[in-house]
Design an enzyme around this catalytic site. Structure first.
Site, PDB file in Angstrom:
ATOM      1  N   LEU A  86       0.832  -1.194   0.000  1.00  0.00           N
ATOM      2  CA  LEU A  86       0.000   0.000   0.000  1.00  0.00           C
ATOM      3  C   LEU A  86       0.874   1.254   0.000  1.00  0.00           C
ATOM      4  CD1 LEU A  86      -2.653  -1.111   2.649  1.00  0.00           C
ATOM      5  CD2 LEU A  86      -2.715  -1.376   0.162  1.00  0.00           C
ATOM      6  N   CYS A  87       0.491   2.191  -0.838  1.00  0.00           N
ATOM      7  CA  CYS A  87       1.210   3.465  -0.921  1.00  0.00           C
ATOM      8  C   CYS A  87       0.594   4.449   0.061  1.00  0.00           C
ATOM      9  CB  CYS A  87       1.149   4.015  -2.340  1.00  0.00           C
ATOM     10  SG  CYS A  87       1.967   5.614  -2.535  1.00  0.00           S
ATOM     11  N   LEU A  88       1.228   4.590   1.213  1.00  0.00           N
ATOM     12  CA  LEU A  88       0.778   5.518   2.248  1.00  0.00           C
ATOM     13  C   LEU A  88       1.974   6.334   2.722  1.00  0.00           C
ATOM     14  CD1 LEU A  88      -1.300   2.944   4.340  1.00  0.00           C
ATOM     15  CD2 LEU A  88      -2.179   4.525   2.607  1.00  0.00           C
TER      16      LEU A  88
END
Length: 267
Positions: A86-88
């Protein structure tokens, strides 16, 4: 292999999160690798995830806390692609924005906050509330069976777990939770192969009607509007305005009658 600093930091954080777990969150490091953490998020009330059991992993770099972990959620949720990084701002997609003061609990609270929002990013998906509720109702079954698969092992490494391992990885990391899930399935008569109830009473198991947006009330109104439009489309102007036409005809008839009677009187 974890550095001494990472080993010390993660050991301290495990003690902290065990004694004071954040709401809806529990987590622990793998016995074989302190850099691989496993978490379970319980879906909060007043969200489509209520009652769901969401299992995922945090894979920390050897130089943690000076770099962030890779974050994945394995359980299908309707919010994230299963087992996808996940791109966070708190994940390894953005190492420069990571604050070394952030701890495991900080990261997981941030993940839960993002999960219950509508913001999109790499690894997230857009689905209806109905589909997310449906997946929440099947999450315990999915975790403990690997999505109904029969395999007993051969699961992927580095936290990248997908359906097909027969629930082996989840069982190895969460043995007590796994037992609770099987007991829940037994009491609710859940078919381990399909996740459905054998008697056919599966609640929302038919799934959402994809492509129809909005609430059920809006859907019903949309159907009513469509029926009215289709009905009116097949009828002429005179039919749709018959009361107006009838009233106008009566008015003209009375007017003509009065004019005729007036002329006869004058004659």
């Amino acid at each position: 292999m974890a550095s001494k600093a990472a080993q010390k930091r993660l050991t301290r954080e495990y003690k902290s999160i065990s004694e004071n777990p954040p709401p809806y969150i529990t987590a622990h490091p793998s016995e074989s690798n302190i850099l691989e953490w496993h978490y379970v998020i319980t879906g909060p009330e007043d969200t489509p995830y209520h009652g769901g059991q969401y299992w995922g992993t945090l894979v920390f770099p050897p130089n943690y806390p000076f770099a962030p972990p890779a974050i994945r959620m394995h359980t299908p949720s309707g919010r994230f692609q299963p087992s996808t990084r996940l791109c966070l701002s708190i994940s390894d997609f953005h190492p420069k924005s990571f604050n070394p003061a952030w701890e495991v609990s900080t990261i997981l609270i941030g993940l839960l906050s993002f999960m219950t929002s509508d913001e999109m990013t790499t690894g997230s998906v857009s689905t209806s509330s109905a589909e997310r509720k449906f997946l929440a109702s099947r999450s315990r079954w999915w975790n403990s069976t690997g999505g109904g698969s029969q395999a007993k092992g051969n699961f992927a490494t580095k936290g990248n777990v997908k359906a097909g391992d027969g629930g082996a990885k989840f069982r190895s990391e969460w043995p007590e939770v796994d037992l609770e899930n099987w007991e829940w399935m037994r009491k609710n008569k859940i078919d381990a192969a399909t996740g459905a109830k054998p008697d056919g009473d599966n609640g929302s198991s038919c799934g959402p009607q994809l492509g129809i947006a909005g609430s059920s009330g809006n859907q019903a109104q949309a159907v009513v509007d469509a029926v009215v439009q289709q009905r009116d489309a097949g009828r002429g102007w005179l039919y749709r305005n018959k009361l107006l036409v009838a009233g106008a005809a009566i008015f003209i008839y009375v007017l003509i009658a009065r004019l005729v009677n007036g002329n006869e009187t004058l004659a």
